[in-house]
Design a protein around this motif. Structure first.
Motif, PDB file in Angstrom:
ATOM      1  N   ILE A  26      32.525  -2.390  -1.836  1.00 50.28           N
ATOM      2  CA  ILE A  26      32.250  -1.530  -2.991  1.00 50.28           C
ATOM      3  C   ILE A  26      32.940  -2.068  -4.237  1.00 50.28           C
ATOM      4  CG2 ILE A  26      32.674   0.762  -3.975  1.00 50.28           C
ATOM      5  CD1 ILE A  26      32.290   1.879  -1.116  1.00 50.28           C
ATOM      6  N   MET A  27      34.180  -2.530  -4.097  1.00 46.62           N
ATOM      7  CA  MET A  27      34.909  -3.073  -5.240  1.00 46.62           C
ATOM      8  C   MET A  27      34.202  -4.297  -5.817  1.00 46.62           C
ATOM      9  SD  MET A  27      37.278  -0.946  -5.649  1.00 46.62           S
ATOM     10  CE  MET A  27      37.820  -1.825  -7.109  1.00 46.62           C
ATOM     11  N   LEU A  28      33.617  -5.101  -4.966  1.00 44.97           N
ATOM     12  CA  LEU A  28      32.970  -6.327  -5.426  1.00 44.97           C
ATOM     13  C   LEU A  28      31.636  -6.064  -6.113  1.00 44.97           C
ATOM     14  CD1 LEU A  28      33.645  -8.861  -2.514  1.00 44.97           C
ATOM     15  CD2 LEU A  28      34.950  -8.461  -4.602  1.00 44.97           C
ATOM     16  N   MET A  29      31.152  -4.824  -6.056  1.00 47.38           N
ATOM     17  CA  MET A  29      29.893  -4.492  -6.722  1.00 47.38           C
ATOM     18  C   MET A  29      30.099  -3.842  -8.087  1.00 47.38           C
ATOM     19  SD  MET A  29      27.162  -3.380  -3.760  1.00 47.38           S
ATOM     20  CE  MET A  29      28.188  -2.354  -2.714  1.00 47.38           C
ATOM     21  N   LEU A  30      31.354  -3.626  -8.477  1.00 47.37           N
ATOM     22  CA  LEU A  30      31.643  -3.017  -9.778  1.00 47.37           C
ATOM     23  C   LEU A  30      31.659  -4.082 -10.871  1.00 47.37           C
ATOM     24  CD1 LEU A  30      34.547  -0.596  -8.723  1.00 47.37           C
ATOM     25  CD2 LEU A  30      32.121  -0.045  -9.033  1.00 47.37           C
ATOM     26  N   VAL A  41      27.281 -14.754  -7.259  1.00 44.26           N
ATOM     27  CA  VAL A  41      26.818 -15.354  -6.008  1.00 44.26           C
ATOM     28  C   VAL A  41      27.905 -15.260  -4.950  1.00 44.26           C
ATOM     29  CG1 VAL A  41      26.089 -17.500  -4.891  1.00 44.26           C
ATOM     30  CG2 VAL A  41      25.195 -16.908  -7.143  1.00 44.26           C
ATOM     31  N   VAL A  42      29.158 -15.468  -5.369  1.00 42.44           N
ATOM     32  CA  VAL A  42      30.295 -15.321  -4.460  1.00 42.44           C
ATOM     33  C   VAL A  42      30.335 -13.905  -3.895  1.00 42.44           C
ATOM     34  CG1 VAL A  42      32.819 -15.187  -4.364  1.00 42.44           C
ATOM     35  CG2 VAL A  42      31.722 -17.141  -5.471  1.00 42.44           C
ATOM     36  N   SER A  43      30.182 -12.911  -4.776  1.00 42.04           N
ATOM     37  CA  SER A  43      30.202 -11.509  -4.343  1.00 42.04           C
ATOM     38  C   SER A  43      29.062 -11.213  -3.379  1.00 42.04           C
ATOM     39  CB  SER A  43      30.115 -10.571  -5.554  1.00 42.04           C
ATOM     40  OG  SER A  43      31.257 -10.700  -6.374  1.00 42.04           O
ATOM     41  N   VAL A  44      27.878 -11.747  -3.681  1.00 36.39           N
ATOM     42  CA  VAL A  44      26.721 -11.538  -2.803  1.00 36.39           C
ATOM     43  C   VAL A  44      27.004 -12.106  -1.420  1.00 36.39           C
ATOM     44  CG1 VAL A  44      24.326 -12.213  -2.373  1.00 36.39           C
ATOM     45  CG2 VAL A  44      25.003 -11.434  -4.647  1.00 36.39           C
ATOM     46  N   SER A  45      27.609 -13.277  -1.372  1.00 35.65           N
ATOM     47  CA  SER A  45      27.901 -13.899  -0.077  1.00 35.65           C
ATOM     48  C   SER A  45      28.883 -13.052   0.722  1.00 35.65           C
ATOM     49  CB  SER A  45      28.454 -15.310  -0.277  1.00 35.65           C
ATOM     50  OG  SER A  45      29.725 -15.305  -0.894  1.00 35.65           O
ATOM     51  N   VAL A  46      29.931 -12.563   0.052  1.00 38.72           N
ATOM     52  CA  VAL A  46      30.933 -11.747   0.731  1.00 38.72           C
ATOM     53  C   VAL A  46      30.334 -10.427   1.216  1.00 38.72           C
ATOM     54  CG1 VAL A  46      33.098 -10.482   0.450  1.00 38.72           C
ATOM     55  CG2 VAL A  46      32.874 -12.784  -0.502  1.00 38.72           C
ATOM     56  N   ILE A  47      29.594  -9.767   0.330  1.00 38.91           N
ATOM     57  CA  ILE A  47      28.988  -8.474   0.676  1.00 38.91           C
ATOM     58  C   ILE A  47      27.994  -8.642   1.825  1.00 38.91           C
ATOM     59  CG2 ILE A  47      27.489  -6.611  -0.153  1.00 38.91           C
ATOM     60  CD1 ILE A  47      28.741  -7.152  -2.960  1.00 38.91           C
ATOM     61  N   GLY A  48      27.096  -9.618   1.702  1.00 39.08           N
ATOM     62  CA  GLY A  48      26.087  -9.815   2.732  1.00 39.08           C
ATOM     63  C   GLY A  48      26.704 -10.117   4.089  1.00 39.08           C
ATOM     64  N   ALA A  83      24.538 -11.641 -19.686  1.00 35.14           N
ATOM     65  CA  ALA A  83      25.163 -12.828 -19.107  1.00 35.14           C
ATOM     66  C   ALA A  83      26.456 -12.494 -18.378  1.00 35.14           C
ATOM     67  CB  ALA A  83      25.435 -13.863 -20.202  1.00 35.14           C
ATOM     68  N   SER A  84      27.040 -11.322 -18.676  1.00 40.14           N
ATOM     69  CA  SER A  84      28.306 -10.921 -18.061  1.00 40.14           C
ATOM     70  C   SER A  84      28.116  -9.996 -16.865  1.00 40.14           C
ATOM     71  CB  SER A  84      29.188 -10.203 -19.104  1.00 40.14           C
ATOM     72  OG  SER A  84      29.452 -11.034 -20.203  1.00 40.14           O
ATOM     73  N   VAL A  85      26.873  -9.668 -16.565  1.00 44.60           N
ATOM     74  CA  VAL A  85      26.590  -8.690 -15.514  1.00 44.60           C
ATOM     75  C   VAL A  85      26.909  -9.264 -14.129  1.00 44.60           C
ATOM     76  CG1 VAL A  85      24.739  -7.448 -14.314  1.00 44.60           C
ATOM     77  CG2 VAL A  85      24.845  -7.442 -16.821  1.00 44.60           C
ATOM     78  N   ASN A  86      27.604  -8.483 -13.345  1.00 46.44           N
ATOM     79  CA  ASN A  86      27.808  -8.801 -11.933  1.00 46.44           C
ATOM     80  C   ASN A  86      26.548  -8.338 -11.207  1.00 46.44           C
ATOM     81  OD1 ASN A  86      28.566  -9.079  -9.273  1.00 46.44           O
ATOM     82  ND2 ASN A  86      30.097  -7.457  -9.305  1.00 46.44           N
ATOM     83  N   TYR A  87      25.642  -9.271 -10.943  1.00 43.55           N
ATOM     84  CA  TYR A  87      24.363  -8.840 -10.363  1.00 43.55           C
ATOM     85  C   TYR A  87      24.422  -8.700  -8.846  1.00 43.55           C
ATOM     86  CZ  TYR A  87      23.357 -13.912  -9.702  1.00 43.55           C
ATOM     87  OH  TYR A  87      23.394 -15.241  -9.357  1.00 43.55           O
ATOM     88  N   ALA A  88      25.635  -8.746  -8.285  1.00 41.85           N
ATOM     89  CA  ALA A  88      25.777  -8.540  -6.840  1.00 41.85           C
ATOM     90  C   ALA A  88      25.215  -7.191  -6.383  1.00 41.85           C
ATOM     91  CB  ALA A  88      27.240  -8.671  -6.435  1.00 41.85           C
TER      92      ALA A  88
END
Length: 527
Positions: A462-466, A409-416, A482-487
């Motif tokens: 891009i780094m935050l989506m890996l 969720v953190v990654s999604v917020s940053v990316i968006g 459960a470990s997937v970065n779903y960003a």
């Protein structure tokens, strides 16, 4: 340093200078303009919240690089984010509207650019509100755990606290805009004094501290990638960049100065200054706080215990270095700051939803663009809070004690958020000297500032989506959902849905900002 100049006021017998500027942009004054320049700075400073982002994602920074990910990455990335802030300050000075990010893109790149920018920004704002509220709930759980209210940490209990926090900040946001401005002013001083207390305690109370050499040269790879190596190229070009989430997530949400510009007095200057100053002061304060925490990292058998931090975060550092009483006190100070932060996040999100709905881009726009008798967009507030709760449901499950979904969720917020910033920043650069600057501008510096800002956003995004851990990579034997970065799933999925929606329907009815003020009033400025 970019310079500020007083805006030129256009005369009109019935409107003040701010209302005149807003009218020229096509909007009538619907929100209550009661915020001072300091209040505008305060909301962005509160959302950046060094007592929130720095502490909730500290474990991610240490896991991906160790102390050098803190001592070196923070100041470097902060300088790039300040450049991003300067480019956006120039834009808000020229066009100070609540939906500023999307409005800028629409005016500079057309309806399609505005449509995608607005949705990325709105998604990022909802996600950042959810992530801050969840972090706040986690810190209250840790506080009560340190104080001995119960014996074990519970993600289920954290989620209950999360729902309570969402409900509380929703109620606060339903009250008057003046109350929110007051709370944000208080929040500034809570953050300043609170950070000073944390730094002082961390420097004085612990029996041992790391050396300056350890803080600025020690490396650690707790990501699970590359066999824990700290000497390979992958460590410097992949693992450490994973830790950029600490800085990029902490110093975000400063677009609140934009979204509250229609409620700010002297917005063309005040919102621009509030934006970049919130970044500047947060970068300095955050660095001092992070260094204090890093110096206080506990040692086991004479060696720094970096391995225990990714799961335990700053709570482990506080407890092991200070003891339960001090740890609980510092966690409470931080949790309270995060409550201020979450309140400000929801304020910013609701204003963006109001503005985007005002221009009919959100399903049910009539509902979300409606304001109550206090001139507050209540429906937008409630909607943003509910969606934030829904997207955080996966955080009920953890991996080795770490709620991986929280970092997603953190990654999604940053990316968006940052991707939505990149579009108008690029478009302003493309417009060159044709762009009509406001009272605060970067002069010719935009020629290098804007490209640098866009490149930084793309690289970090891009780094935050890996996959951040091996178990989150589908090609690994230990793969676990459960470990997937779903960003990236959310980011790509949302972009795909938006592209389909635009092609099939939206392009036929969405034309960008909708004028809400009488054309005669607008024409008066050209007479």
């Amino acid at each position: 340093m970019p310079e500020a100049h007083e805006p030129v006021e256009a005369p009109h017998p019935h409107l003040n200078a701010d209302e005149q500027h807003l009218a020229k942009l096509g909007y009538k004054q619907e929100l209550s303009r009661t915020w001072s320049g300091f209040s505008n700075f305060a909301i962005s400073f509160s959302i950046i919240s060094i007592l929130a982002g720095c502490l909730t994602t500290y474990g991610a920074g240490i896991a991906n690089g160790g102390p050098i990910s803190i001592s070196w990455s923070w100041p470097i990335i902060s300088m790039f984010i300040l450049i991003i802030g300067f480019t956006m300050s120039e834009l808000v000075s020229s066009m100070p509207t609540s939906g500023g990010i999307y409005y800028w893109a629409s005016k500079l790149g057309g309806a399609r650019a505005g449509f995608f920018t607005g949705w990325l920004n709105l998604i990022g704002l909802v996600a950042v509100t959810a992530s801050v509220a969840y972090g706040c709930a986690t810190f209250f759980e840790l506080t009560f755990l340190e104080w001995g209210w119960y014996d074990t940490f519970s993600l289920n209990r954290v989620f209950v606290f999360f729902v309570v926090v969402l409900a509380l900040i929703t109620l606060i946001n339903i009250f008057s805009s003046h109350l929110l401005a007051l709370l944000n002013n208080i929040s500034v001083w809570w953050h300043v004094v609170g950070a000073a207390v944390l730094i002082g305690v961390l420097l004085v109370v612990p029996d041992q501290h790391l050396s300056v050499s350890q803080v600025f040269t020690d490396k650690f790879n707790g990501s699970g990638w590359d066999g824990g190596s700290t000497g390979s190229l992958a460590f410097f070009f992949v693992i450490i960049p994973f830790g950029f989430i600490l800085t990029q997530y902490t110093i975000t949400g400063f677009d609140a100065s934009v979204h509250l510009s229609e409620e700010t007095q002297g917005a063309a200057k005040a919102a621009a200054q509030g934006l970049w100053r919130s970044i500047f002061y947060s970068a300095i304060g955050g660095y001092l706080l992070l260094l204090a925490v890093t110096f206080a990292i506990p040692q086991v058998d004479g060696k720094p215990d970096y391995a225990s931090i990714p799961a335990g975060g700053v709570a482990y550092v506080f407890d092991a270095s200070l003891g339960a009483n001090w740890a609980g006190t510092l966690l409470f100070i931080s949790a309270s700051a995060q409550l201020f932060c979450a309140t400000a996040c929801l304020t910013s999100t609701s204003r963006m939803m109001f503005a985007f709905s005002r221009d009919r881009a959100v399903p049910g726009s009539r509902l979300w663009s409606k304001v109550n008798a206090r001139r507050t967009p209540v429906n937008a507030v409630v909607c943003a809070a509910v969606i934030g709760g829904i997207i955080t449901l996966p955080a009920l499950k953890s991996v080795n004690g770490i709620p991986t979904a929280f970092y997603a969720v953190v990654s999604v917020s940053v990316i968006g958020l940052y991707f939505s910033f990149a579009i108008p920043i690029f478009l302003r650069w493309r417009h060159g000297d044709k762009f009509q600057v406001g009272g605060w501008n970067n002069g010719s510096k935009y020629k290098w500032m804007n490209p640098v800002a866009v490149v930084e956003i793309l690289v970090v995004g891009i780094m935050l989506m890996l996959p951040t851990v091996p178990a989150g990579a589908p090609w690994r034997d230990e793969f676990d959902w459960a470990s997937v970065n779903y960003a990236p799933i959310m980011t790509v999925g949302v972009l795909l849905l938006l592209a389909i929606w635009w092609s099939v329907s939206a392009k036929n009815w969405f034309t960008g900002p909708v004028q809400t003020i009488d054309q005669a009033v607008v024409d008066a400025f050209d007479d």
